[in-house]
Scaffold this active site. Structure first.
Site, short mmCIF file in Angstrom:
data_model
loop_
_atom_site.label_atom_id
_atom_site.label_comp_id
_atom_site.label_asym_id
_atom_site.label_seq_id
_atom_site.Cartn_x
_atom_site.Cartn_y
_atom_site.Cartn_z
NE ARG A 24 -4.26 -1.74 1.87
CZ ARG A 24 -5.41 -1.70 2.52
NH1 ARG A 24 -5.58 -0.78 3.48
NH2 ARG A 24 -6.38 -2.53 2.27
CG ASP A 133 -12.59 9.45 7.90
OD1 ASP A 133 -13.35 8.48 7.99
OD2 ASP A 133 -11.39 9.34 7.58
#
Length: 260
Positions: A24, A133
Site C-alpha cells: 500500500r 474522519d
C-alpha cells in the site's frame, strides 16, 4: 513504520500485515522518487513530512462502507432515540449525533435520512450530525454528496424519493435537506476532540478494528464521557465493547449499547 502509525493514529500494525503495508505504501515511495522504506520513514518523522501523514493513513485504512450498513442500527436510532422524543424535538429540544470515522459520508447521510423519515422537519430543528474522519481526501468526497446509482441502491425507496436527486453524468446527489443536517470535519481520534457533549448517539463502526485492545478500551471510555445518560453507542459488527467502560452500558441489540 509500525511505531509511527501507532503513535500518530492508534493503528496497530502487526508483523502479519507487513506485506499489506509494503504494497500500500509502495506507490507513495515511487511518487516521491524514493527507493528505501527507511528514507520514507525518516521523511514521516521530519517537519517536512507532515503533509505526508494524511496520505499514509489513507493508504493504511480501508474506506469500505455503504448506505444503511447494518440496518438494525438505524432502526434502533429511530425507535429508541428519536421517536420517544418527537414532541420535545418539535419544540426545539437539542439532539446531537456523532459519526466518528464517517468515510465517504454514507453513514451520516443514512443517519440524516433516518431522522427525516421520522421527523420530516428535522433540518429546521435543533438537530445536528457531526461527521468526522482522519482522511481529508475522503471527507472531500463526503461533503460533495455525489454517489453512483449502484451506491445509492441500499437506500429505502421511501427515503430515496426525497433524499436523492439526479445529477450530471448519471450520478446521484444527496438532497440539500439531508446535507443540511450534517457537519463534516477532520479529526484524529487519538488526539483532542473539540466536541461539546452531551451527545445522544455515537456511531463508530469498523474503526476500532484497527486499534489494539488497550486503545479500544480508552476509546470506549472517551465515548462514554460524551454520551448523555440513555445515549446510544453503535459499533461495528466485528467489534465488542470492552474495558472499564463496559460496566457503564447495557446491550440493546447487536453491537448497540445504551449508556446507563
Amino acid at each position: 513504520m509500525a511505531a509511527f502509525a501507532y503513535r500518530e493514529f492508534g493503528l496497530s500494525l502487526h508483523s502479519s500485515k507487513r506485506d499489506l503495508v509494503y504494497s500500500r505504501l509502495l506507490k507513495r515511495l515511487h511518487a516521491l522518487g524514493m527507493h528505501r522504506f527507511h528514507d520514507y520513514c525518516d521523511l514521516l518523522e521530519s517537519a517536512d513530512g507532515r503533509g505526508e501523514h494524511d496520505l499514509v493513513v489513507s493508504a493504511l485504512t480501508t474506506n469500505v462502507t455503504h448506505f444503511f450498513r447494518e440496518g438494525h442500527h438505524f432502526d434502533l436510532l429511530a425507535n429508541l432515540v428519536v421517536k420517544p422524543r418527537l414532541a420535545e424535538l418539535k419544540s426545539g429540544a437539542r439532539l446531537r449525533i456523532w459519526s466518528a470515522g464517517c468515510s465517504s459520508g454514507m453513514e451520516p447521510y443514512s443517519i440524516a435520512m433516518t431522522l427525516l423519515d421520522v421527523l420530516p422537519e428535522a433540518a429546521q430543528q435543533n438537530i445536528r450530525i457531526l461527521a468526522t474522519d482522519v482522511d481529508p481526501a475522503i471527507l472531500a468526497r463526503a461533503r460533495a454528496g455525489l454517489f453512483s446509482a449502484d451506491e445509492v441502491k441500499p437506500i429505502p425507496d421511501r427515503m430515496k424519493s426525497w433524499g436523492v436527486q439526479q445529477a450530471e453524468g448519471g450520478q446521484q446527489q444527496i438532497a440539500s435537506k439531508v446535507q443540511k443536517l450534517v457537519r463534516f470535519g477532520e479529526l484524529n481520534l487519538m488526539q483532542d476532540w473539540p466536541l461539546r457533549g452531551p451527545l445522544d448517539a455515537i456511531f463508530c463502526r469498523n474503526v476500532a478494528i484497527y486499534f489494539d485492545k488497550q486503545t479500544q478500551a480508552r476509546l470506549w471510555q472517551r465515548f462514554a464521557s460524551l454520551l448523555a445518560p440513555g445515549g446510544m453507542l453503535f459499533i461495528g459488527h466485528s467489534e465488542r465493547l470492552s474495558g472499564p467502560a463496559e460496566a457503564g452500558f447495557s446491550s440493546v441489540g447487536i453491537t448497540a449499547y445504551c449508556k446507563l
